[in-house]
Design an enzyme around this catalytic site. Structure first.
Site, short mmCIF file in Angstrom:
data_model
loop_
_atom_site.label_atom_id
_atom_site.label_comp_id
_atom_site.label_asym_id
_atom_site.label_seq_id
_atom_site.Cartn_x
_atom_site.Cartn_y
_atom_site.Cartn_z
N ARG A 137 4.18 -0.17 -4.23
CA ARG A 137 3.34 -1.02 -3.36
C ARG A 137 2.47 -1.58 -3.12
O ARG A 137 1.80 -2.41 -2.17
CB ARG A 137 4.03 0.37 -2.19
CG ARG A 137 4.68 1.50 -2.02
CD ARG A 137 4.80 2.43 -0.74
NE ARG A 137 4.95 1.48 0.28
CZ ARG A 137 5.75 1.51 1.23
NH1 ARG A 137 6.78 1.48 0.31
NH2 ARG A 137 5.69 1.63 2.70
N LYS A 144 6.07 -4.96 -4.89
CA LYS A 144 7.63 -4.49 -4.96
C LYS A 144 8.32 -3.83 -3.35
O LYS A 144 9.49 -4.45 -2.55
CB LYS A 144 7.60 -3.17 -5.49
CG LYS A 144 9.17 -3.32 -5.95
CD LYS A 144 9.60 -4.18 -6.68
CE LYS A 144 10.96 -4.06 -6.93
NZ LYS A 144 12.08 -5.29 -7.44
N HIS A 166 16.01 -37.92 -3.33
CA HIS A 166 15.38 -38.26 -0.98
C HIS A 166 13.43 -37.49 -1.41
O HIS A 166 13.18 -37.25 -0.37
CB HIS A 166 16.02 -37.37 -0.75
CG HIS A 166 16.88 -37.64 -0.40
ND1 HIS A 166 17.79 -38.81 0.24
CD2 HIS A 166 18.68 -37.69 -0.81
CE1 HIS A 166 19.19 -38.82 0.57
NE2 HIS A 166 19.86 -38.16 -0.70
N GLU A 195 16.21 -19.51 -6.99
CA GLU A 195 15.70 -18.08 -6.77
C GLU A 195 15.17 -18.24 -8.77
O GLU A 195 14.54 -17.32 -8.92
CB GLU A 195 17.61 -17.34 -7.17
CG GLU A 195 17.65 -15.97 -8.04
CD GLU A 195 16.10 -14.92 -7.53
OE1 GLU A 195 15.74 -15.27 -6.61
OE2 GLU A 195 16.09 -13.75 -8.59
N TRP A 252 -2.80 -2.52 -1.24
CA TRP A 252 -2.01 -3.74 -1.98
C TRP A 252 -2.90 -4.68 -0.61
O TRP A 252 -3.11 -4.45 0.56
CB TRP A 252 -1.09 -4.29 -1.64
CG TRP A 252 0.39 -6.04 -1.64
CD1 TRP A 252 -0.11 -6.79 -3.04
CD2 TRP A 252 -0.25 -6.60 -0.48
NE1 TRP A 252 0.51 -7.97 -2.44
CE2 TRP A 252 0.07 -8.21 -1.63
CE3 TRP A 252 -0.52 -6.56 0.72
CZ2 TRP A 252 0.51 -9.05 -0.41
CZ3 TRP A 252 -0.24 -8.01 0.95
CH2 TRP A 252 0.29 -9.17 0.07
N LYS A 279 11.95 -17.16 -9.90
CA LYS A 279 11.68 -15.94 -10.32
C LYS A 279 10.31 -16.09 -11.66
O LYS A 279 9.58 -15.81 -12.01
CB LYS A 279 12.75 -15.74 -11.85
CG LYS A 279 13.98 -14.42 -11.66
CD LYS A 279 13.87 -13.43 -10.96
CE LYS A 279 12.99 -13.38 -9.56
NZ LYS A 279 13.55 -12.30 -8.35
N CYS A 301 1.14 -1.21 -0.19
CA CYS A 301 -0.01 -0.26 0.12
C CYS A 301 0.78 1.07 0.23
O CYS A 301 1.79 1.75 0.79
CB CYS A 301 -1.10 0.28 1.81
SG CYS A 301 -1.86 -1.15 1.43
N ASN A 340 -1.93 1.34 5.82
CA ASN A 340 -0.85 1.34 5.05
C ASN A 340 -0.66 0.22 6.31
O ASN A 340 -0.44 0.12 7.68
CB ASN A 340 0.35 1.27 4.31
CG ASN A 340 1.88 0.45 4.32
OD1 ASN A 340 1.12 -0.66 3.67
ND2 ASN A 340 2.65 1.33 4.13
N GLY A 341 -0.69 -1.65 6.35
CA GLY A 341 -0.56 -2.61 6.91
C GLY A 341 -1.70 -3.28 7.94
O GLY A 341 -2.90 -3.42 6.53
N GLU A 381 6.73 -16.37 -9.93
CA GLU A 381 6.12 -14.98 -9.84
C GLU A 381 5.76 -13.87 -10.66
O GLU A 381 4.67 -13.90 -10.87
CB GLU A 381 7.19 -14.33 -8.65
CG GLU A 381 8.04 -13.80 -9.40
CD GLU A 381 8.84 -13.06 -8.74
OE1 GLU A 381 8.36 -12.22 -7.69
OE2 GLU A 381 10.47 -13.01 -8.55
C1 F6R Z 1 11.68 -11.71 -6.20
C2 F6R Z 1 11.03 -10.48 -5.03
C3 F6R Z 1 11.28 -10.41 -3.64
C4 F6R Z 1 11.75 -10.13 -2.47
C5 F6R Z 1 11.65 -9.39 -1.55
C6 F6R Z 1 12.54 -9.31 -0.01
O1 F6R Z 1 11.78 -11.77 -7.11
O2 F6R Z 1 11.52 -9.72 -5.30
O3 F6R Z 1 11.68 -12.15 -3.21
O4 F6R Z 1 13.01 -10.00 -2.71
O5 F6R Z 1 9.83 -9.57 -1.12
O6 F6R Z 1 12.56 -7.75 -0.62
P1 F6R Z 1 12.96 -6.49 -0.30
O7 F6R Z 1 14.91 -7.10 -1.39
O8 F6R Z 1 13.05 -5.26 -0.63
O9 F6R Z 1 13.36 -6.92 1.09
#
Ligand code: F6R
Length: 608
Positions: A27, A603, A503, A480, A74, A484, A2, A98-99, A487
């Protein structure tokens, strides 16, 4: 999670509020809303979906007024629709939030019993009802605000406007960030300084437990008892420049291609290119003296930390305790002040990472922040800041922040090794030379592999499940890669340590599940190839991401082999990140998903 903005202005505020919201869309972007007061009347526009929908509404029905608040959401409580979009109105009170208000259901029951009627399913609406109730009981706005703040618990940034006071916006912070911007005869507030950067660079950051009362004349900051507090303003470095996509289709693509240049800029802060040494670390953390490291982070940042663990342990012989921050914060891990702690976060605002930082601080550890946003809460609460200098990352899927985090961690680990006498001058020089060559190799790789990856992505987009395997630092990279892909393309993917295959996950192998094997020709290569044999023997299709030596050494049939240049172990994770990022990107493009703003994500994650 948010984005919040508010302006007590001298002229109309609606378009400026929307401009600020655009900078906060990272956000959250599932609905947005704005409220202003004009000639004694408070009015709002709200829309489900991206900010664009709100802008269309405002074009059709403009909102006049020189004071206003706005929000991009969000969703946590209640589906993302117009009714649940903020601002929430109750009897002349407007609230954006926000929260999470953790005790909202208890408060809601109490308010319902008193006859309150709720419009939305949000936790936020209880705040508006409480404020309306306290004003009805005869409290003035300030008293009502403090009474409300003393009732709610949880993590929140709250911003409030009262219809009968067209000169005041009130705000409070307990958890998620809030920045106050000082203008000339105008005042601003926002979730971050970037949102306010077109209006002012003089910023006061609220800290937890602050309540701000903002008018044209300035801001008064008090605690929840009403006691006046002193908070210094500072000149923010956040730039008003709105980053654009350049010639790229998406921010993610642009950010992938920016990596060679950006990583060289980031490295410049940590290594001396001429002397081939790591620059002296003169921060509050002396890696030469600490007895161990604790690392906590989330998502991609956690995976960069996991690669960092391999480096700190191998090169500096420093034991590293690492966990995802949402677990770390509650583990009650015994720690000692002789250890240091590193918190890795692109945004610097991730709630769980921040809570883990505070846990370590309470245990007396020195705190290091590996962050992209230097003015973030995590950076401000740290003893030492290690900036990753990746520049604004707009695509929700992290790419350049990941490789810059890796570059910084590699430099710190080598420097720690030198300080601890476990890396000698020759080894340091050799590793630093490899780091210095990395931007050039990255450029070459990005150019060379693009057509091949595009073709492969078309094929990959037909599958429902994908497995990624790797050993050593390629194991976090496998995770990773899976993160990627899932998501942004919504294809189910898992990353496994190659040795774990037998396993359990081997049961999944058939022709419908491609296995992406990440295996540079390093000391683990032969072992990983044995695991590939096991996949091939069960009819699995292999996408082999290796280097020229590895491609020449393996005779196994594959669906595709991507052969990168042979590089040293210290830079392999950064170089091997590139095919992984491009594969996820192009697969998502073929599938037609919203690459930069994938569904359900945000983000900056400021709730647990
Ligand atoms: C995935 C991604 C997230 C962030 C995670 C932590 O592509 O971007 O998994 O890495 O939400 O965010 P930060 O780095 O802002 O603490």
């Amino acid at each position: 999670m948010c984005g919040i903005v508010g302006i007590v202005g001298r002229g109309p505020v609606a378009s400026r509020l929307v401009d600020a919201l655009r900078r906060l869309e990272y956000r959250g972007y599932d609905s947005a809303g704005i409220a202003t007061i004009c000639e004694g009347r408070m009015d709002r526009r709200r829309a489900e979906g991206k900010l664009f929908n709100l802008e269309k509404k405002l074009d059709a029905e403009p909102l006049p007024g020189t004071i206003g608040i706005a929000h991009t959401r969000w969703a946590t409580h209640g589906v993302p629709n117009e009714t649940n979009a903020h601002p929430h109105f109750v009897a002349g009170v407007a609230v954006v939030h926000n929260g999470i208000i953790e005790n909202f259901s208890e408060l809601k029951d109490e308010l319902l019993a008193e006859g309150a009627v709720f419009e939305s399913q949000t936790d936020t609406e209880v705040v508006a009802h409480l404020l309306a109730k306290y004003t009805r009981q005869g409290m003035d706005h300030r008293e009502a605000m403090l009474a409300m703040l003393n009732r709610v618990s949880g993590a929140y940034a709250l911003v409030v406007m009262f219809e009968d006071d067209p000169d005041t916006i009130m705000a409070a912070r307990f958890g998620p960030p809030l920045a106050i911007g000082h203008g000339r005869g105008e005042m601003f507030l926002g979730s971050d300084a970037i949102a306010l950067s077109p209006f002012t660079n003089e910023i006061t950051y609220l800290v937890d437990g602050d309540c701000a009362i903002m008018t044209h004349k300035g801001v008064e900051i008090i605690d929840y008892e009403g006691k006046l507090l002193k908070r210094q303003s500072q000149i923010s470095q956040a730039t008003a420049f709105m980053v654009d996509k350049g010639n790229h289709r998406h921010f993610m693509e642009k950010e992938i291609y920016e990596q060679p240049e950006i990583i060289s800029h980031a490295l410049g802060n940590y290594i001396d290119f001429a002397a081939h040494t790591v620059k002296k670390n003169d921060t509050a953390i002396d890696f030469g003296k600490v007895s161990g490291l604790a690392i906590a982070a989330c998502g991609t940042a956690y995976l960069s930390g996991l690669i960092g663990k391999y480096w700190f342990e191998r090169y500096a012989r420093l034991p590293v305790e690492i966990d995802v921050a949402s677990e770390f914060r509650y583990r009650e891990l015994p720690l000692s002040p002789s250890q240091a702690a590193l918190f890795i976060s692109q945004s610097g605002e991730t709630a769980d990472t921040l809570a883990s930082l505070r846990y370590c601080k309470d245990q007396g550890l020195k705190i290091g922040a590996v962050v992209n946003v230097r003015e973030s809460t995590i950076a401000r609460e740290a003893d030492a800041i290690f900036p990753i200098l990746a520049g604004p990352e707009i695509g929700v899927a992290s790419t350049k922040a990941f490789t810059c985090q890796l570059a910084v961690l590699a430099a710190l680990a080598i420097g720690a090794g030198r300080a601890r006498g476990t890396v000698n001058a020759d080894d340091e020089k050799a590793m630093v030379k490899h780091l210095a060559e990395m931007p050039r190799i990255m450029s070459r790789v990005l150019n060379d592999i693009q057509p091949e990856i595009e073709g492969l992505s078309r094929e990959l987009s037909r599958f429902k499940d994908v497995l990624y395997l790797g050993r050593g630092t390629s194991f976090p990279l496998a995770m990773e890669g899976a993160l990627k892909l899932k998501e942004i393309s919504y294809i189910h993917a898992e990353g496994y340590a190659a040795g774990e295959l037998k396993h359990g996950p081997i049961a999944l192998i058939d022709e419908n599940m491609p296995v992406i094997v990440i295996a540079p020709h390093d000391r683990f290569f032969e072992k990983t190839v044995s695991n590939m044999q096991e996949v091939a023997a069960r009819g699995g299709r292999i996408i082999f991401i290796t280097d020229e030596k590895g491609a020449a050494a393996s005779k196994l049939p594959t669906m595709a082999t991507i052969a990168l240049p042979n590089v040293d172990e210290i830079i392999a994770p950064m170089i091997f990140s590139l095919p992984i990022q491009l594969l996820a990107y192009h697969t998502a493009v073929f599938m037609g998903t919203d690459v930069d703003q994938p569904r359900n994500l945000a983000k900056s994650v400021t709730v647990e």
